[in-house]
Design a protein around this motif. Structure first.
Motif, PDB file in Angstrom:
ATOM      1  N   LEU A  62       0.828  -1.213   0.000  1.00 33.84           N
ATOM      2  CA  LEU A  62       0.000   0.000   0.000  1.00 33.84           C
ATOM      3  C   LEU A  62       0.864   1.264   0.000  1.00 33.84           C
ATOM      4  O   LEU A  62       0.556   2.231  -0.707  1.00 33.84           O
ATOM      5  CB  LEU A  62      -0.943   0.003   1.200  1.00 33.84           C
ATOM      6  CG  LEU A  62      -2.125  -0.971   1.111  1.00 33.84           C
ATOM      7  CD1 LEU A  62      -2.802  -1.107   2.468  1.00 33.84           C
ATOM      8  CD2 LEU A  62      -3.106  -0.510   0.054  1.00 33.84           C
ATOM      9  N   LEU A  63       1.929   1.251   0.775  1.00 37.65           N
ATOM     10  CA  LEU A  63       2.823   2.418   0.795  1.00 37.65           C
ATOM     11  C   LEU A  63       3.530   2.585  -0.543  1.00 37.65           C
ATOM     12  O   LEU A  63       3.683   3.710  -1.036  1.00 37.65           O
ATOM     13  CB  LEU A  63       3.826   2.302   1.941  1.00 37.65           C
ATOM     14  CG  LEU A  63       3.226   2.442   3.341  1.00 37.65           C
ATOM     15  CD1 LEU A  63       4.289   2.176   4.397  1.00 37.65           C
ATOM     16  CD2 LEU A  63       2.601   3.806   3.537  1.00 37.65           C
ATOM     17  N   ALA A  64       3.969   1.472  -1.137  1.00 39.31           N
ATOM     18  CA  ALA A  64       4.646   1.550  -2.436  1.00 39.31           C
ATOM     19  C   ALA A  64       3.697   2.054  -3.519  1.00 39.31           C
ATOM     20  O   ALA A  64       4.066   2.919  -4.325  1.00 39.31           O
ATOM     21  CB  ALA A  64       5.206   0.175  -2.816  1.00 39.31           C
ATOM     22  N   VAL A  65       2.472   1.547  -3.526  1.00 37.28           N
ATOM     23  CA  VAL A  65       1.488   2.006  -4.509  1.00 37.28           C
ATOM     24  C   VAL A  65       1.217   3.497  -4.324  1.00 37.28           C
ATOM     25  O   VAL A  65       1.114   4.250  -5.301  1.00 37.28           O
ATOM     26  CB  VAL A  65       0.186   1.176  -4.406  1.00 37.28           C
ATOM     27  CG1 VAL A  65      -0.959   1.825  -5.177  1.00 37.28           C
ATOM     28  CG2 VAL A  65       0.422  -0.239  -4.907  1.00 37.28           C
ATOM     29  N   SER A  66       1.137   3.940  -3.074  1.00 31.79           N
ATOM     30  CA  SER A  66       0.853   5.364  -2.830  1.00 31.79           C
ATOM     31  C   SER A  66       1.963   6.257  -3.367  1.00 31.79           C
ATOM     32  O   SER A  66       1.709   7.388  -3.778  1.00 31.79           O
ATOM     33  CB  SER A  66       0.610   5.628  -1.341  1.00 31.79           C
ATOM     34  OG  SER A  66       1.789   5.529  -0.592  1.00 31.79           O
ATOM     35  N   LEU A  67       3.204   5.754  -3.384  1.00 27.99           N
ATOM     36  CA  LEU A  67       4.307   6.540  -3.942  1.00 27.99           C
ATOM     37  C   LEU A  67       4.106   6.838  -5.421  1.00 27.99           C
ATOM     38  O   LEU A  67       4.529   7.881  -5.912  1.00 27.99           O
ATOM     39  CB  LEU A  67       5.640   5.803  -3.762  1.00 27.99           C
ATOM     40  CG  LEU A  67       6.214   5.767  -2.357  1.00 27.99           C
ATOM     41  CD1 LEU A  67       7.429   4.856  -2.310  1.00 27.99           C
ATOM     42  CD2 LEU A  67       6.577   7.167  -1.897  1.00 27.99           C
ATOM     43  N   PHE A  68       3.468   5.916  -6.127  1.00 25.49           N
ATOM     44  CA  PHE A  68       3.291   6.083  -7.564  1.00 25.49           C
ATOM     45  C   PHE A  68       1.937   6.679  -7.944  1.00 25.49           C
ATOM     46  O   PHE A  68       1.812   7.332  -8.961  1.00 25.49           O
ATOM     47  CB  PHE A  68       3.479   4.739  -8.281  1.00 25.49           C
ATOM     48  CG  PHE A  68       4.859   4.192  -8.115  1.00 25.49           C
ATOM     49  CD1 PHE A  68       5.925   4.725  -8.831  1.00 25.49           C
ATOM     50  CD2 PHE A  68       5.117   3.172  -7.217  1.00 25.49           C
ATOM     51  CE1 PHE A  68       7.209   4.250  -8.661  1.00 25.49           C
ATOM     52  CE2 PHE A  68       6.401   2.679  -7.043  1.00 25.49           C
ATOM     53  CZ  PHE A  68       7.449   3.224  -7.772  1.00 25.49           C
ATOM     54  N   ASP A  71       0.332  11.854  -6.704  1.00 26.65           N
ATOM     55  CA  ASP A  71       1.282  12.798  -7.291  1.00 26.65           C
ATOM     56  C   ASP A  71       0.687  14.199  -7.228  1.00 26.65           C
ATOM     57  O   ASP A  71      -0.324  14.413  -6.555  1.00 26.65           O
ATOM     58  CB  ASP A  71       1.637  12.395  -8.730  1.00 26.65           C
ATOM     59  CG  ASP A  71       0.425  12.351  -9.651  1.00 26.65           C
ATOM     60  OD1 ASP A  71      -0.658  12.869  -9.284  1.00 26.65           O
ATOM     61  OD2 ASP A  71       0.551  11.801 -10.754  1.00 26.65           O
ATOM     62  N   GLY A  72       1.278  15.118  -7.921  1.00 28.12           N
ATOM     63  CA  GLY A  72       0.812  16.498  -7.892  1.00 28.12           C
ATOM     64  C   GLY A  72      -0.590  16.688  -8.439  1.00 28.12           C
ATOM     65  O   GLY A  72      -1.235  17.700  -8.172  1.00 28.12           O
ATOM     66  N   ASN A  73      -1.087  15.734  -9.206  1.00 23.10           N
ATOM     67  CA  ASN A  73      -2.430  15.835  -9.773  1.00 23.10           C
ATOM     68  C   ASN A  73      -3.496  15.209  -8.889  1.00 23.10           C
ATOM     69  O   ASN A  73      -4.686  15.392  -9.136  1.00 23.10           O
ATOM     70  CB  ASN A  73      -2.468  15.176 -11.157  1.00 23.10           C
ATOM     71  CG  ASN A  73      -1.535  15.865 -12.120  1.00 23.10           C
ATOM     72  OD1 ASN A  73      -1.447  17.089 -12.136  1.00 23.10           O
ATOM     73  ND2 ASN A  73      -0.819  15.090 -12.909  1.00 23.10           N
ATOM     74  N   ALA A  74      -3.084  14.439  -7.900  1.00 25.35           N
ATOM     75  CA  ALA A  74      -4.041  13.756  -7.029  1.00 25.35           C
ATOM     76  C   ALA A  74      -4.607  14.730  -6.003  1.00 25.35           C
ATOM     77  O   ALA A  74      -3.891  15.594  -5.493  1.00 25.35           O
ATOM     78  CB  ALA A  74      -3.366  12.592  -6.316  1.00 25.35           C
ATOM     79  N   PRO A  79      -9.710  10.335  -1.280  1.00 23.69           N
ATOM     80  CA  PRO A  79      -9.808   8.872  -1.190  1.00 23.69           C
ATOM     81  C   PRO A  79      -8.446   8.167  -1.216  1.00 23.69           C
ATOM     82  O   PRO A  79      -8.263   7.153  -0.548  1.00 23.69           O
ATOM     83  CB  PRO A  79     -10.641   8.500  -2.408  1.00 23.69           C
ATOM     84  CG  PRO A  79     -11.376   9.742  -2.789  1.00 23.69           C
ATOM     85  CD  PRO A  79     -10.515  10.886  -2.363  1.00 23.69           C
ATOM     86  N   LEU A  80      -7.484   8.722  -1.958  1.00 27.05           N
ATOM     87  CA  LEU A  80      -6.170   8.082  -2.043  1.00 27.05           C
ATOM     88  C   LEU A  80      -5.398   8.143  -0.727  1.00 27.05           C
ATOM     89  O   LEU A  80      -4.430   7.414  -0.539  1.00 27.05           O
ATOM     90  CB  LEU A  80      -5.340   8.716  -3.158  1.00 27.05           C
ATOM     91  CG  LEU A  80      -5.836   8.444  -4.574  1.00 27.05           C
ATOM     92  CD1 LEU A  80      -4.971   9.180  -5.596  1.00 27.05           C
ATOM     93  CD2 LEU A  80      -5.847   6.954  -4.869  1.00 27.05           C
ATOM     94  N   THR A  81      -5.840   8.980   0.191  1.00 28.51           N
ATOM     95  CA  THR A  81      -5.198   9.065   1.503  1.00 28.51           C
ATOM     96  C   THR A  81      -5.316   7.741   2.248  1.00 28.51           C
ATOM     97  O   THR A  81      -4.505   7.442   3.125  1.00 28.51           O
ATOM     98  CB  THR A  81      -5.825  10.208   2.325  1.00 28.51           C
ATOM     99  OG1 THR A  81      -5.876  11.379   1.523  1.00 28.51           O
ATOM    100  CG2 THR A  81      -5.030  10.500   3.578  1.00 28.51           C
ATOM    101  N   LEU A  82      -6.306   6.946   1.875  1.00 33.18           N
ATOM    102  CA  LEU A  82      -6.461   5.631   2.509  1.00 33.18           C
ATOM    103  C   LEU A  82      -5.236   4.741   2.283  1.00 33.18           C
ATOM    104  O   LEU A  82      -4.910   3.916   3.140  1.00 33.18           O
ATOM    105  CB  LEU A  82      -7.711   4.924   1.974  1.00 33.18           C
ATOM    106  CG  LEU A  82      -9.035   5.426   2.516  1.00 33.18           C
ATOM    107  CD1 LEU A  82     -10.189   4.838   1.719  1.00 33.18           C
ATOM    108  CD2 LEU A  82      -9.164   5.079   3.984  1.00 33.18           C
ATOM    109  N   LEU A  83      -4.571   4.891   1.152  1.00 30.86           N
ATOM    110  CA  LEU A  83      -3.415   4.025   0.856  1.00 30.86           C
ATOM    111  C   LEU A  83      -2.319   4.137   1.918  1.00 30.86           C
ATOM    112  O   LEU A  83      -1.955   3.129   2.538  1.00 30.86           O
ATOM    113  CB  LEU A  83      -2.862   4.327  -0.543  1.00 30.86           C
ATOM    114  CG  LEU A  83      -3.763   3.990  -1.716  1.00 30.86           C
ATOM    115  CD1 LEU A  83      -3.177   4.537  -3.011  1.00 30.86           C
ATOM    116  CD2 LEU A  83      -3.984   2.499  -1.809  1.00 30.86           C
ATOM    117  N   PRO A  84      -1.751   5.322   2.163  1.00 32.00           N
ATOM    118  CA  PRO A  84      -0.694   5.381   3.175  1.00 32.00           C
ATOM    119  C   PRO A  84      -1.203   5.159   4.602  1.00 32.00           C
ATOM    120  O   PRO A  84      -0.486   4.589   5.431  1.00 32.00           O
ATOM    121  CB  PRO A  84      -0.096   6.776   3.008  1.00 32.00           C
ATOM    122  CG  PRO A  84      -1.131   7.578   2.303  1.00 32.00           C
ATOM    123  CD  PRO A  84      -1.907   6.614   1.466  1.00 32.00           C
TER     124      PRO A  84
END
Length: 174
Positions: A62-68, A71-74, A79-84
């Motif tokens: 999950l942490l690795a996916v969040s790195l990719f 980004d600046g467009n997110a 919702p993507l905050t759930l990943l980290p």
């Protein structure tokens, strides 16, 4: 709810900061997730080593996916905050099994030291990147160089500010 409103583009008239990145209103749930985990971690027991291993791998993934993905467009927080957040929670829960290879790697002295320094690095890297990028906008290497150079004030502030404050007790003097 506030984070999702901000992520969807909703703007509060005259109070747009309430739904932004630095707003405690949109970030409170992240702190609450950590607080709930801290309060109940001693009561939550990972049922097996296999499950702890799966939690550790899921946390790293999950942490690795969040790195990719982030980004600046997110839109962040969103919702993507759930990943980290879920990745970090998974790693903390997996840490109950000290024989877990991921836990052993993250518990290595070098990793612990980087973890100790991380808050100081966090505080210093972005201002230096922004200032350097504004000062020298035509040079693409400036931002990465500023990030590396930010280690100097970060480690200095860790050594002479953060560490003494953490070690301070009423019986000691700064």
């Amino acid at each position: 709810l506030a984070a999702m409103l901000g992520a969807s583009g909703y703007v509060l008239p005259r109070e747009s900061w309430l739904l932004g990145f630095y707003s405690p209103v949109t970030r409170a749930w992240e702190f609450a997730a950590g607080a709930v985990l801290a309060l109940y971690a001693t009561r939550i027991h990972v049922l097996s080593r296999r499950f702890a291993g799966a939690l550790a791998v899921a946390g790293v993934a999950l942490l690795a996916v969040s790195l990719f993905v982030i980004d600046g467009n997110a839109t962040f927080p969103g919702p993507l905050t759930l990943l980290p957040v879920l990745g970090t929670m998974s790693l903390i829960l997996a840490g109950e099994d000290s024989a877990n290879p991921v836990v052993q790697l993250l518990s290595a002295p070098t990793m612990v030291r980087v973890g100790d320094w991380s808050y100081s690095i966090y505080l210093w890297h972005w201002p230096l990147i922004v200032i350097a990028s504004l000062r020298w906008p035509d040079y693409p290497w400036v931002a990465p160089a500023a990030a590396v150079l930010s280690l100097v004030p970060a480690l200095a502030s860790y050594r002479w500010v953060e560490a003494p404050i953490r070690a301070y007790t009423p019986a000691t003097k700064l």
